[in-house]
Scaffold this motif. Structure first.
Motif, short mmCIF file in Angstrom:
data_model
loop_
_atom_site.label_atom_id
_atom_site.label_comp_id
_atom_site.label_asym_id
_atom_site.label_seq_id
_atom_site.Cartn_x
_atom_site.Cartn_y
_atom_site.Cartn_z
N THR A 47 0.85 -1.18 0.00
CA THR A 47 0.00 0.00 0.00
C THR A 47 0.89 1.23 0.00
O THR A 47 2.10 1.14 0.24
CB THR A 47 -0.95 0.04 1.23
N GLU A 49 1.25 5.37 1.42
CA GLU A 49 0.80 6.38 2.38
C GLU A 49 1.19 7.75 1.84
O GLU A 49 2.29 7.92 1.32
CB GLU A 49 1.49 6.20 3.73
N LYS A 55 -2.46 14.16 8.69
CA LYS A 55 -3.09 12.84 8.64
C LYS A 55 -2.49 12.05 7.49
O LYS A 55 -1.85 12.61 6.60
CB LYS A 55 -4.61 12.95 8.48
N LEU A 57 -3.18 9.41 4.37
CA LEU A 57 -4.14 8.80 3.45
C LEU A 57 -3.51 7.51 2.96
O LEU A 57 -2.33 7.49 2.58
CB LEU A 57 -4.45 9.73 2.28
N ILE A 58 -4.28 6.43 2.96
CA ILE A 58 -3.78 5.12 2.57
C ILE A 58 -4.41 4.72 1.24
O ILE A 58 -5.63 4.84 1.07
CB ILE A 58 -4.11 4.05 3.65
N ASP A 60 -4.24 1.71 -2.19
CA ASP A 60 -3.77 0.39 -2.59
C ASP A 60 -2.65 0.55 -3.61
O ASP A 60 -2.28 1.67 -3.98
CB ASP A 60 -4.92 -0.50 -3.10
N PHE A 65 -7.95 5.03 -3.27
CA PHE A 65 -8.05 5.42 -1.87
C PHE A 65 -8.69 4.32 -1.05
O PHE A 65 -9.70 3.74 -1.43
CB PHE A 65 -8.89 6.71 -1.76
N LEU A 66 -8.09 4.02 0.12
CA LEU A 66 -8.62 3.01 1.03
C LEU A 66 -9.18 3.63 2.30
O LEU A 66 -10.30 3.33 2.71
CB LEU A 66 -7.54 1.99 1.39
N LYS A 67 -8.35 4.47 2.98
CA LYS A 67 -8.80 5.04 4.26
C LYS A 67 -7.89 6.20 4.66
O LYS A 67 -6.84 6.42 4.06
CB LYS A 67 -8.80 4.00 5.35
N SER A 68 -8.33 6.91 5.69
CA SER A 68 -7.56 7.99 6.27
C SER A 68 -7.25 7.64 7.72
O SER A 68 -8.10 7.08 8.42
CB SER A 68 -8.38 9.27 6.21
N GLU A 69 -6.05 7.93 8.18
CA GLU A 69 -5.67 7.65 9.57
C GLU A 69 -5.19 8.91 10.24
O GLU A 69 -4.60 9.76 9.67
CB GLU A 69 -4.54 6.61 9.63
#
Length: 69
Positions: A47, A49, A55, A57-58, A60, A65-69
């Protein structure tokens, strides 16, 4: 003794998939990608980043886009 979880390799922003750059321009108006990373987990899954505005962003391996952490 510990278990391998993931390996994060710092990369330049230009090494991110083009779809990542496009996503940030469209969904994070005016944001600048401060850091980028290539992440390989214990199963070999890759993946990306992109760090913006404090923050992460992740995405694939194709730049979706997969998710935000």
């Amino acid at each position: 003794a510990g278990a391998f979880i993931e390996l994060v390799k710092a990369i330049t922003v230009s090494q991110l998939p083009a779809a990542v750059i496009t996503y940030v321009k469209e969904h994070e108006k005016g944001a600048t990608i401060r850091e980028a990373g290539l992440v390989t987990d214990a199963n070999g899954k890759v993946t990306y980043e992109a760090e913006i505005k404090g923050k992460e962003l992740i995405f694939d391996e194709s730049g979706k886009f997969l998710k935000s952490e």
